[in-house]
Design an enzyme around this catalytic site. Structure first.
Site, PDB file in Angstrom:
ATOM      1  N   GLY A  12      -9.461  18.417 -30.526  1.00 29.98           N
ATOM      2  CA  GLY A  12      -9.746  19.161 -29.309  1.00 29.98           C
ATOM      3  C   GLY A  12      -9.814  18.317 -28.043  1.00 29.98           C
ATOM      4  O   GLY A  12     -10.481  18.694 -27.083  1.00 29.98           O
ATOM      5  N   ASN A  14      -7.439  17.929 -25.930  1.00 27.53           N
ATOM      6  CA  ASN A  14      -6.848  18.750 -24.861  1.00 27.53           C
ATOM      7  C   ASN A  14      -7.830  19.816 -24.386  1.00 27.53           C
ATOM      8  O   ASN A  14      -7.943  20.066 -23.181  1.00 27.53           O
ATOM      9  CB  ASN A  14      -5.536  19.383 -25.331  1.00 27.53           C
ATOM     10  CG  ASN A  14      -4.369  18.417 -25.221  1.00 27.53           C
ATOM     11  OD1 ASN A  14      -3.900  18.119 -24.132  1.00 27.53           O
ATOM     12  ND2 ASN A  14      -3.922  17.899 -26.357  1.00 27.53           N
ATOM     13  N   MET A  90      -2.373  24.249 -35.473  1.00 27.04           N
ATOM     14  CA  MET A  90      -1.395  23.764 -36.452  1.00 27.04           C
ATOM     15  C   MET A  90      -0.861  24.821 -37.415  1.00 27.04           C
ATOM     16  O   MET A  90      -0.234  24.481 -38.416  1.00 27.04           O
ATOM     17  CB  MET A  90      -1.979  22.586 -37.239  1.00 27.04           C
ATOM     18  CG  MET A  90      -2.232  21.331 -36.392  1.00 27.04           C
ATOM     19  SD  MET A  90      -0.827  20.816 -35.355  1.00 27.04           S
ATOM     20  CE  MET A  90       0.317  20.292 -36.627  1.00 27.04           C
ATOM     21  N   LEU A  93       2.777  30.832 -36.152  1.00 32.72           N
ATOM     22  CA  LEU A  93       2.360  32.210 -35.895  1.00 32.72           C
ATOM     23  C   LEU A  93       3.508  33.183 -36.150  1.00 32.72           C
ATOM     24  O   LEU A  93       4.670  32.879 -35.848  1.00 32.72           O
ATOM     25  CB  LEU A  93       1.877  32.329 -34.449  1.00 32.72           C
ATOM     26  CG  LEU A  93       0.640  31.467 -34.151  1.00 32.72           C
ATOM     27  CD1 LEU A  93       0.484  31.229 -32.658  1.00 32.72           C
ATOM     28  CD2 LEU A  93      -0.613  32.109 -34.742  1.00 32.72           C
ATOM     29  N   ASN A 107       1.929  26.596 -25.425  1.00 37.20           N
ATOM     30  CA  ASN A 107       1.708  25.518 -26.394  1.00 37.20           C
ATOM     31  C   ASN A 107       2.018  24.183 -25.739  1.00 37.20           C
ATOM     32  O   ASN A 107       2.828  24.113 -24.809  1.00 37.20           O
ATOM     33  CB  ASN A 107       2.646  25.719 -27.599  1.00 37.20           C
ATOM     34  CG  ASN A 107       2.517  24.616 -28.635  1.00 37.20           C
ATOM     35  OD1 ASN A 107       1.406  24.208 -28.972  1.00 37.20           O
ATOM     36  ND2 ASN A 107       3.640  24.123 -29.132  1.00 37.20           N
ATOM     37  N   HIS A 109       3.506  20.496 -26.978  1.00 33.87           N
ATOM     38  CA  HIS A 109       4.149  19.820 -28.095  1.00 33.87           C
ATOM     39  C   HIS A 109       4.378  18.361 -27.710  1.00 33.87           C
ATOM     40  O   HIS A 109       4.892  18.088 -26.622  1.00 33.87           O
ATOM     41  CB  HIS A 109       5.480  20.497 -28.438  1.00 33.87           C
ATOM     42  CG  HIS A 109       6.193  19.829 -29.568  1.00 33.87           C
ATOM     43  ND1 HIS A 109       5.768  19.953 -30.871  1.00 33.87           N
ATOM     44  CD2 HIS A 109       7.251  19.006 -29.598  1.00 33.87           C
ATOM     45  CE1 HIS A 109       6.568  19.239 -31.654  1.00 33.87           C
ATOM     46  NE2 HIS A 109       7.470  18.645 -30.905  1.00 33.87           N
ATOM     47  N   ASP A 145       8.651  25.896 -31.337  1.00 29.24           N
ATOM     48  CA  ASP A 145       8.952  24.843 -30.351  1.00 29.24           C
ATOM     49  C   ASP A 145      10.231  25.110 -29.558  1.00 29.24           C
ATOM     50  O   ASP A 145      10.870  24.174 -29.068  1.00 29.24           O
ATOM     51  CB  ASP A 145       9.028  23.458 -31.020  1.00 29.24           C
ATOM     52  CG  ASP A 145       7.680  23.004 -31.574  1.00 29.24           C
ATOM     53  OD1 ASP A 145       6.650  23.459 -31.064  1.00 29.24           O
ATOM     54  OD2 ASP A 145       7.677  22.197 -32.516  1.00 29.24           O
TER      55      ASP A 145
HETATM   56  N1  NHR Z   1       4.230  29.631 -33.693  1.00 29.14           N
HETATM   57  C1  NHR Z   1       5.367  30.105 -33.214  1.00 29.14           C
HETATM   58  N2  NHR Z   1       5.789  31.303 -33.673  1.00 29.14           N
HETATM   59  N3  NHR Z   1       6.113  29.446 -32.302  1.00 29.14           N
HETATM   60  C2  NHR Z   1       5.713  28.249 -31.869  1.00 29.14           C
HETATM   61  O1  NHR Z   1       6.452  27.603 -30.961  1.00 29.14           O
HETATM   62  C3  NHR Z   1       4.506  27.678 -32.358  1.00 29.14           C
HETATM   63  C4  NHR Z   1       3.779  28.423 -33.287  1.00 29.14           C
HETATM   64  C5  NHR Z   1       2.600  27.903 -33.832  1.00 29.14           C
HETATM   65  C6  NHR Z   1       2.165  26.658 -33.471  1.00 29.14           C
HETATM   66  C7  NHR Z   1       2.478  24.516 -32.280  1.00 29.14           C
HETATM   67  C8  NHR Z   1       3.415  23.578 -33.006  1.00 29.14           C
HETATM   68  C9  NHR Z   1       3.870  22.354 -32.307  1.00 29.14           C
HETATM   69  O2  NHR Z   1       3.837  22.275 -31.092  1.00 29.14           O
HETATM   70  C10 NHR Z   1       2.894  25.908 -32.562  1.00 29.14           C
HETATM   71  C11 NHR Z   1       4.063  26.418 -31.988  1.00 29.14           C
HETATM   72  C12 NHR Z   1       2.365  23.692 -36.592  1.00 29.14           C
HETATM   73  C13 NHR Z   1       3.569  23.661 -37.256  1.00 29.14           C
HETATM   74  C14 NHR Z   1       3.600  23.715 -38.757  1.00 29.14           C
HETATM   75  O3  NHR Z   1       4.606  23.389 -39.366  1.00 29.14           O
HETATM   76  C15 NHR Z   1       4.741  23.620 -36.508  1.00 29.14           C
HETATM   77  C16 NHR Z   1       4.679  23.605 -35.122  1.00 29.14           C
HETATM   78  C17 NHR Z   1       3.469  23.622 -34.462  1.00 29.14           C
HETATM   79  C18 NHR Z   1       2.317  23.673 -35.201  1.00 29.14           C
HETATM   80  N4  NHR Z   1       2.500  24.161 -39.436  1.00 29.14           N
HETATM   81  C19 NHR Z   1       2.369  24.291 -40.877  1.00 29.14           C
HETATM   82  C20 NHR Z   1       2.394  25.756 -41.296  1.00 29.14           C
HETATM   83  O4  NHR Z   1       2.738  26.013 -42.453  1.00 29.14           O
HETATM   84  C21 NHR Z   1       1.048  23.746 -41.358  1.00 29.14           C
HETATM   85  C22 NHR Z   1       0.890  22.291 -41.023  1.00 29.14           C
HETATM   86  C23 NHR Z   1      -0.559  21.823 -41.198  1.00 29.14           C
HETATM   87  O5  NHR Z   1      -1.461  22.634 -41.485  1.00 29.14           O
HETATM   88  O6  NHR Z   1      -0.784  20.628 -40.963  1.00 29.14           O
HETATM   89  O7  NHR Z   1       2.000  26.643 -40.486  1.00 29.14           O
HETATM   90  O8  NHR Z   1       4.318  21.397 -32.973  1.00 29.14           O
HETATM   91  C1  GAR Z   2      -1.808  16.969 -29.365  1.00 29.27           C
HETATM   92  O1  GAR Z   2      -1.157  15.731 -29.281  1.00 29.27           O
HETATM   93  C2  GAR Z   2      -0.796  18.075 -29.332  1.00 29.27           C
HETATM   94  O2  GAR Z   2       0.306  17.786 -28.540  1.00 29.27           O
HETATM   95  C3  GAR Z   2      -0.423  18.139 -30.759  1.00 29.27           C
HETATM   96  O3  GAR Z   2      -1.606  17.927 -31.482  1.00 29.27           O
HETATM   97  C4  GAR Z   2      -2.477  17.118 -30.718  1.00 29.27           C
HETATM   98  C5  GAR Z   2      -3.803  17.787 -30.637  1.00 29.27           C
HETATM   99  O4  GAR Z   2      -4.746  16.922 -30.120  1.00 29.27           O
HETATM  100  N1  GAR Z   2       0.098  19.409 -31.080  1.00 29.27           N
HETATM  101  C6  GAR Z   2       0.886  19.593 -32.094  1.00 29.27           C
HETATM  102  O5  GAR Z   2       1.316  18.675 -32.769  1.00 29.27           O
HETATM  103  C7  GAR Z   2       1.200  21.015 -32.359  1.00 29.27           C
HETATM  104  N2  GAR Z   2       1.891  21.102 -33.580  1.00 29.27           N
HETATM  105  P1  GAR Z   2      -6.169  17.470 -29.682  1.00 29.27           P
HETATM  106  O6  GAR Z   2      -6.710  18.305 -30.821  1.00 29.27           O
HETATM  107  O7  GAR Z   2      -6.980  16.217 -29.477  1.00 29.27           O
HETATM  108  O8  GAR Z   2      -5.985  18.265 -28.431  1.00 29.27           O
END
Ligand code: NHR
Ligand code: GAR
Length: 213
Positions: A12, A14, A90, A93, A107, A109, A145
């Site tokens: 957290g 951010n 993480m 959605l 979001n 990234h 993303d």
């Molecule tokens: N959902 C949608 N539909 N579209 C996006 O652009 C999203 C999203 C949900 C989260 C953040 C994201 C990133 O910026 C985000 C963007 C998690 C995963 C992932 O693979 C991918 C992208 C992002 C966040 N998650 C696994 C899953 O099965 C679990 C991974 C874990 O728990 O560590 O959901 O990168």
């Molecule tokens: C951040 O670096 C963010 O860009 C990244 O996780 C970190 C969260 O840090 N997001 C992702 O990788 C989304 N998949 P924080 O919990 O300290 O804000």
């Protein structure tokens, strides 16, 4: 006042950047609710210390992504947000969730999208010999993303730098730029047209910022 709900899964930092900017009177939003899917997320403690309402919706308590997302959506709707901020959230959605919050779901990234979607972005950027790396703030669409880009910040990758060092420097960019992007949203300065984000109805040089830190 713009009502914001922040979704987290971890540290957290951010979220903390938002809390600090709101405290300093620099960011005109009401942090209405912080939701984590992970009961152990340190960001929940940060929110409680700042007096913000918190909720935990643990994805492990649900049999399917659809049921988890519905519970998450219902809890978020109770806070009547103008914007929903993914800050290190993480869980991917569902399209239903994304459509419900269309044009008010953002979001951050840790890469210069469209380069390096997914995970392990810092190591991948180093391995690819990238000269620049950074972070991207974007509206969320169902494809992960891939949504319209609001703002990007970049730094030069240093020779011999580790992924951890690079990640720390990218975090500094994130903490500066994510509150700025949300400020633009709160001020009504952002619109999406033809999959591109406009600032004050233009494509602006402010949307790619280079840093030396
Ligand atoms: N959902 C949608 N539909 N579209 C996006 O652009 C999203 C999203 C949900 C989260 C953040 C994201 C990133 O910026 C985000 C963007 C998690 C995963 C992932 O693979 C991918 C992208 C992002 C966040 N998650 C696994 C899953 O099965 C679990 C991974 C874990 O728990 O560590 O959901 O990168
Ligand atoms: C951040 O670096 C963010 O860009 C990244 O996780 C970190 C969260 O840090 N997001 C992702 O990788 C989304 N998949 P924080 O919990 O300290 O804000």
């Amino acid at each position: 006042m713009t009502r914001a709900v922040v979704l987290i899964s971890g540290s957290g930092s951010n979220l903390q950047a938002f809390i600090d900017q709101v405290d300093q009177g620099e960011l005109p939003i009401d942090l209405s609710l912080v939701v984590s899917n992970n009961p152990d997320a340190y960001g929940l403690t940060r929110a409680q210390q700042a007096g913000i309402d918190t909720a935990c919706i643990n994805h492990r308590d649900f049999d399917s992504r659809e049921e988890f997302d519905q519970a998450l959506l219902d809890r978020i709707d109770m806070a009547e947000p103008d914007i929903v901020i993914l800050a290190g959230f993480m869980r991917i959605l569902t399209a239903e969730f994304v459509h419900h919050f269309e044009n008010r779901l953002v979001n951050i990234h840790p890469a210069l999208l469209p380069k390096f979607p997914g995970t392990d972005t810092h190591q991948r950027a180093i391995n690819a010999g990238e000269h620049w790396h950074g972070a991207t703030i974007h509206f969320v669409v169902p494809e992960v993303d891939a949504g319209p880009i609001i703002l990007q910040g970049r730094i030069q990758v240093r020779r011999g730098e580790s992924a951890e060092q690079l990640q720390q420097r990218v975090h500094k960019i994130e903490h500066r730029l994510y509150p700025l992007a949300v400020k633009w949203f709160a001020e009504g300065r952002l619109t999406v047209r033809d999959d591109a984000v406009l600032l004050d109805n233009e494509r602006s040089a402010m949307q790619l910022q280079s840093f030396d830190l």
